[in-house]
Write a protein that holds these residues in place. Structure first.
Motif, PDB file in Angstrom:
ATOM      1  N   LEU A  33       0.845  -1.190   0.000  1.00  0.00           N
ATOM      2  CA  LEU A  33       0.000   0.000   0.000  1.00  0.00           C
ATOM      3  C   LEU A  33       0.881   1.241   0.000  1.00  0.00           C
ATOM      4  N   ALA A  34       0.401   2.289  -0.658  1.00  0.00           N
ATOM      5  CA  ALA A  34       1.124   3.562  -0.657  1.00  0.00           C
ATOM      6  C   ALA A  34       0.117   4.694  -0.747  1.00  0.00           C
ATOM      7  N   TYR A  35       0.208   5.646   0.190  1.00  0.00           N
ATOM      8  CA  TYR A  35      -0.614   6.841   0.019  1.00  0.00           C
ATOM      9  C   TYR A  35       0.120   7.784  -0.929  1.00  0.00           C
ATOM     10  N   ILE A  36      -0.633   8.507  -1.735  1.00  0.00           N
ATOM     11  CA  ILE A  36      -0.054   9.440  -2.705  1.00  0.00           C
ATOM     12  C   ILE A  36      -0.898  10.699  -2.753  1.00  0.00           C
ATOM     13  N   THR A  37      -0.333  11.752  -3.302  1.00  0.00           N
ATOM     14  CA  THR A  37      -1.082  12.990  -3.526  1.00  0.00           C
ATOM     15  C   THR A  37      -1.423  13.101  -5.011  1.00  0.00           C
TER      16      THR A  37
ATOM     17  N   LEU B   4     -10.381  16.148  -5.935  1.00  0.00           N
ATOM     18  CA  LEU B   4     -11.750  15.927  -5.489  1.00  0.00           C
ATOM     19  C   LEU B   4     -11.871  14.763  -4.514  1.00  0.00           C
ATOM     20  N   ASP B   5     -10.817  13.923  -4.450  1.00  0.00           N
ATOM     21  CA  ASP B   5     -10.839  12.784  -3.524  1.00  0.00           C
ATOM     22  C   ASP B   5     -10.417  13.272  -2.147  1.00  0.00           C
ATOM     23  N   SER B   6     -11.362  13.854  -1.441  1.00  0.00           N
ATOM     24  CA  SER B   6     -11.081  14.481  -0.153  1.00  0.00           C
ATOM     25  C   SER B   6     -11.424  13.540   0.993  1.00  0.00           C
ATOM     26  N   SER B   7     -11.223  14.010   2.197  1.00  0.00           N
ATOM     27  CA  SER B   7     -11.468  13.190   3.383  1.00  0.00           C
ATOM     28  C   SER B   7     -12.950  12.933   3.607  1.00  0.00           C
TER      29      SER B   7
ATOM     30  N   ALA C  84      -3.805  10.369  -0.098  1.00  0.00           N
ATOM     31  CA  ALA C  84      -3.271  10.726   1.222  1.00  0.00           C
ATOM     32  C   ALA C  84      -4.361  11.300   2.111  1.00  0.00           C
ATOM     33  N   THR C  85      -5.367  11.940   1.497  1.00  0.00           N
ATOM     34  CA  THR C  85      -6.453  12.539   2.283  1.00  0.00           C
ATOM     35  C   THR C  85      -7.401  11.490   2.841  1.00  0.00           C
ATOM     36  N   GLN C  86      -7.413  10.276   2.258  1.00  0.00           N
ATOM     37  CA  GLN C  86      -8.376   9.257   2.674  1.00  0.00           C
ATOM     38  C   GLN C  86      -7.735   8.077   3.399  1.00  0.00           C
ATOM     39  N   THR C  87      -6.422   8.038   3.455  1.00  0.00           N
ATOM     40  CA  THR C  87      -5.745   6.945   4.156  1.00  0.00           C
ATOM     41  C   THR C  87      -5.998   7.084   5.640  1.00  0.00           C
ATOM     42  N   PRO C  88      -6.452   6.013   6.307  1.00  0.00           N
ATOM     43  CA  PRO C  88      -6.702   6.103   7.752  1.00  0.00           C
ATOM     44  C   PRO C  88      -5.472   6.638   8.476  1.00  0.00           C
ATOM     45  N   GLN C  89      -5.681   7.633   9.331  1.00  0.00           N
ATOM     46  CA  GLN C  89      -4.546   8.290   9.975  1.00  0.00           C
ATOM     47  C   GLN C  89      -3.751   7.323  10.849  1.00  0.00           C
TER      48      GLN C  89
END
Length: 810
Positions: A525-529, A549-552, A617-622
């Motif tokens: 898995l990798a979070y990206i912007t 548009l893929d926001s939290s 990155a905005t939707q990856t569980p913190q």
């Protein structure tokens, strides 16, 4: 002393032979000494801890039949529940756990330093037997979840950053964005397996960092216990996942204690053994060459030795003289070898990465010098055995012409056998080096799946309390990326948890749709912007990329690579399918091409393709982000229109505008990342190819010397043959054939031996068969050409022989 003085006089009268002998033996003994120093550091030298034989690492040995294929592997990583069970069940040892090692940010005064931090449990320094210079280690209370934040500093960090101030004990420092109290200082020269600058409590638990198999366990044997007792206790324990292993994969597992020496050697154990075998071949080839030269020298002394026997000299007197000369040559060669080994080791210290160096590095100490002495004595025996055996013929043959011919013929046959042995060993080294070269070419020419040109990357440690909050984390990303996009000459910028050629975060997930519905698996898995794919120019194959548009607050989405879609959905598209990770469900909205990635722990090759899921990155569980930042440093990526002056400084200023207390840990181009990932393979190729080239050179010299000596020995005979009607060409072919025949026999034997020996390096070969046809065709061709040149170049001197001069001499 008389034979010793006589040996030095004889060597002084033959400066060419002495020089060749010292260079040949110096090379053979030197490379053996250097490599043995490495082997000693990894496998033999006592670890720098009190009673190191009482320290071990716990290892799980697994055997299973996955999809009908038998699998046997070992794992030295445990989760928090396993740690809890082991700690409660073992009473014959002191246990300590240690997690990963990574970069952290340390604030010292007005500056922030990037240092290496390691997370360890209470009793870690007790298990290793390292007494602290100042202060203490971690207590049980500090090592529990939510325990006090404390730190232990290495001596070098304490000296360089805090000016060796003893008052630092009990004071607070800024580490990972929050205050930590310094409780201890390690002593000068203290070595730990993690090789870190500072240490913080691991606080192992069933969640967080130790929620997965991420923690190693060290144990120290108590005085009243034995390893047999401890292993008996371990054999009766069953970790929580053992039942699943038996039910799902028809396998079983057991835990045992592996000596820390072997544990720290890791994968290097096999590599250094292969290297030691290779340099042993070099020594054997060098000794065979010198034995051949010694045969020639003793043949020239045949009349002298036979005369001495006739005058009453005992065989012991003659043998003592010969062995003394061989011993002097070997010891002088050993001294030259030690000098060469020092040069080699100094070069290796700068060349080898830290992962390929033993704890405490390597050096030439008394043990290594003892090995060199032993090798030198062995070389004197190997080089002198055959010449000494030849003296048995001198007394029988006397000085008669027939006797001399018999001795000469026997000597030449022995030398041909030696040459054949040299060539056989050379074939093995050349074939091994050829396979590693082919492997490196395969890895370097794998399709990258992206455009690596005009890309600069920089990593930052976000294992920082200030960025455990999602809003602060997102603000840092947005502001820093915006600043980098404004740098003149920058086309685009983005951030990603991992890059191509790097290993990604491996996390558990559940496949919700398709052929694998309900399957629980693990994937990268990798979070990206937004802009990650366009910045790296990773092609979009279907659907859409991740956007602003893929926001939290919007639907959770993901983009997967082609390997992910094919493996879990059997569908090149995969759009509309779902998977769940960390309690969140993601919908796949796009598919991108595969990029070359570093493989996971159970890798089949250093780099290749594997399933990857990219999350916004905005939707990856913190919680997942915070855990990932313990092991991984996200990378800031910029693509430029071409070279930009002071790009690194501009990127640092853009990051400082977002947070002045975050330093970049380093800047790398994508080519540099690939070079770092293949560094081990490149060094293996360099070392083995150098040894193979040295073996080829020594074998060529041996063949050349054999034929040259034949020309000298048979000059009168050849002159008479030519005078009686033979042609010069026939004489050249006849003499040159002796070298070719010797090489041909060794070549055939070497190919057979190489086929058998390829099992030894099979674990280092990727993408190429260990019986690669190109390698096993190229090696014989190279050796045939080399042997032909070495055989016929000295034979051409026959053309200078004047038959009339030969007849007048007769």
């Amino acid at each position: 002393m008389r034979p010793l003085k006589y040996a030095f006089r004889r060597l002084a009268k033959a400066p060419l032979f002495t020089a060749i002998a010292l260079v040949t033996l110096g090379l053979g003994i030197g490379v053996n000494t250097a490599v043995f120093s490495i082997v000693d550091g990894f496998l033999l030298r006592t670890l720098p801890y009190p009673h190191p034989e009482g320290i071990a690492a716990l290892v799980v040995h697994k055997e299973s039949a996955d999809r009908g294929k038998a699998v046997s592997e070992e794992d030295d990583s445990f989760d928090g529940s396993s740690w809890k069970l082991l700690k409660a069940s073992l009473d014959g040892v002191t246990l300590a756990s240690w997690g990963g090692t990574g970069g952290v940010n340390l604030r010292a005064g007005a500056t922030v330093r990037y240092v290496t931090g390691s997370r360890v449990s209470a009793h870690y320094f007790d298990v290793l037997g390292i007494p602290l210079y100042f202060g203490r280690g971690f207590s049980e209370e500090e090592d529990r979840p939510h325990g006090s934040p404390v730190a232990v500093l290495s001596y070098l960090l304490w000296k360089s950053t805090f000016q060796s101030d003893p008052r630092i004990i009990g004071k607070s420092i800024q580490l990972k964005g929050e205050p930590y109290t310094v409780v201890g200082i390690l002593p000068r020269g203290a070595l730990t397996p993690s090789k870190a600058d500072l240490f913080t409590p691991l606080q192992p638990a069933e969640t967080g960092e130790c929620g997965g198999d991420n923690c190693g366990i060290l144990v120290r044997l108590k005085p009243e216990s034995t390893w047999a007792q401890v292993n008996a206790q371990l054999s009766r324990l069953r970790l929580p996942y053992f039942n699943d292993l038996e039910a799902k994969y028809h396998g079983h597992a057991r835990i045992y204690a592996r000596p820390l020496q072997l544990e720290l050697a890791g994968d290097m154990r096999g590599k250094v053994i292969v290297l030691m075998l290779a340099v042993s071949f070099i020594l054997l080839i060098a000794c065979a060459n010198l034995a051949g030269l010694a045969l020639v020298r003793i043949l020239r002394r045949s009349h002298e030795i036979a005369t001495r026997f006739a005058l009453g000299a005992s065989r012991l007197d003659v043998l003592r003289e010969l062995w003394t000369e061989d011993l002097v040559v070997a010891l002088l060669g050993g001294a030259c070898g030690v000098c060469l080994a020092l040069i080699i080791l100094n070069a290796l210290r700068t060349l080898l990465p830290e992962s390929m160096t033993p704890l405490g590095n390597f050096s030439i100490d008394a043990r290594v010098l003892g090995f060199t002495l032993g090798v030198s004595l062995l070389a004197s025996l190997l080089c002198g055995a055959l010449p000494v055996l030849q003296t048995r013929r001198f007394a029988l043959g006397g000085s008669s012409f027939a006797g001399s011919r018999a001795v000469t013929g026997g000597s030449n046959r022995l030398r041909q056998l030696l040459i054949g042995a040299e060539v056989a060993l050379t074939v093995v080294l050349l074939a091994s080096a050829g396979l590693l070269v082919r492997t490196l070419i395969y890895l370097e020419t794998l399709p990258p799946g992206f455009d690596a040109h005009d890309v600069m990357t920089a990593q930052v440690s976000l294992d920082d309390a200030r960025y455990h909050d999602a809003a602060a984390f997102q603000k840092l990303l947005e502001k820093s990326i915006s600043g980098m996009r404004q740098i003149p000459g920058v086309r685009d910028a983005a951030v990603g948890l991992s890059l191509p050629y790097e290993r990604g975060l491996n996390d558990g997930m559940t496949i919700m749709d398709g052929k694998g519905a309900g399957t629980k698996t693990a994937s990268s898995l990798a979070y990206i912007t937004p802009g990650y794919f366009s910045t790296l120019r990773i092609p979009l194959l279907a659907g859409r990329p991740i956007t602003d548009l893929d926001s939290s607050v919007s639907e959770r989405v993901a983009v997967v690579n082609l390997a992910f879609s094919r493996r879990f959905f059997n569908n090149p598209s995969g759009i509309g399918y779902h998977f769940k990770t960390e309690g969140a469900t993601f919908t796949i909205v796009g598919v991108v091409g595969d990029v070359a990635k570093a493989q996971g722990i159970r890798r089949s090759a250093p780099i290749g393709t594997e399933p990857v899921a990219y999350l916004p990155a905005t939707q990856t569980p913190q919680g997942l982000v915070n855990i990932a930042h313990i092991w991984f440093q996200p990378s800031w990526i910029v693509r430029t229109n071409g070279p930009i002056k002071d790009l690194a400084a501009s990127m640092q200023r853009a990051l400082a505008d977002a947070d002045p207390n975050l330093p970049f840990s380093g800047f790398r181009s994508m080519q540099e990342i690939l070079a770092q990932q293949l560094q081990v393979q490149r060094i293996e190729v360099l070392l083995l190819a150098t040894l193979a080239g040295l073996a080829l050179l020594l074998s060529t010299i041996g063949i050349y010397a054999l034929v040259s000596n034949l020309v000298v020995q048979r000059t009168r005979e050849i002159g008479i043959r030519i005078a009686l009607g033979s042609t010069t060409a026939r004489a050249i072919l006849h003499v040159g054939a002796s070298g070719v025949v010797a090489a041909a026999g060794g070549l055939v034997s070497g190919i057979v031996l190489a086929f058998l020996a390829m099992r030894v390096i099979s674990s280092q070969v990727y993408g190429v068969s260990t019986h690669d046809p190109l390698t096993f065709v190229t090696v014989p061709v190279i050796l045939a050409l080399t042997a032909g040149a070495a055989s016929f170049l000295p034979a051409l001197r026959i053309s200078r022989i004047q038959p009339a001069d030969t007849l007048r001499a007769e």
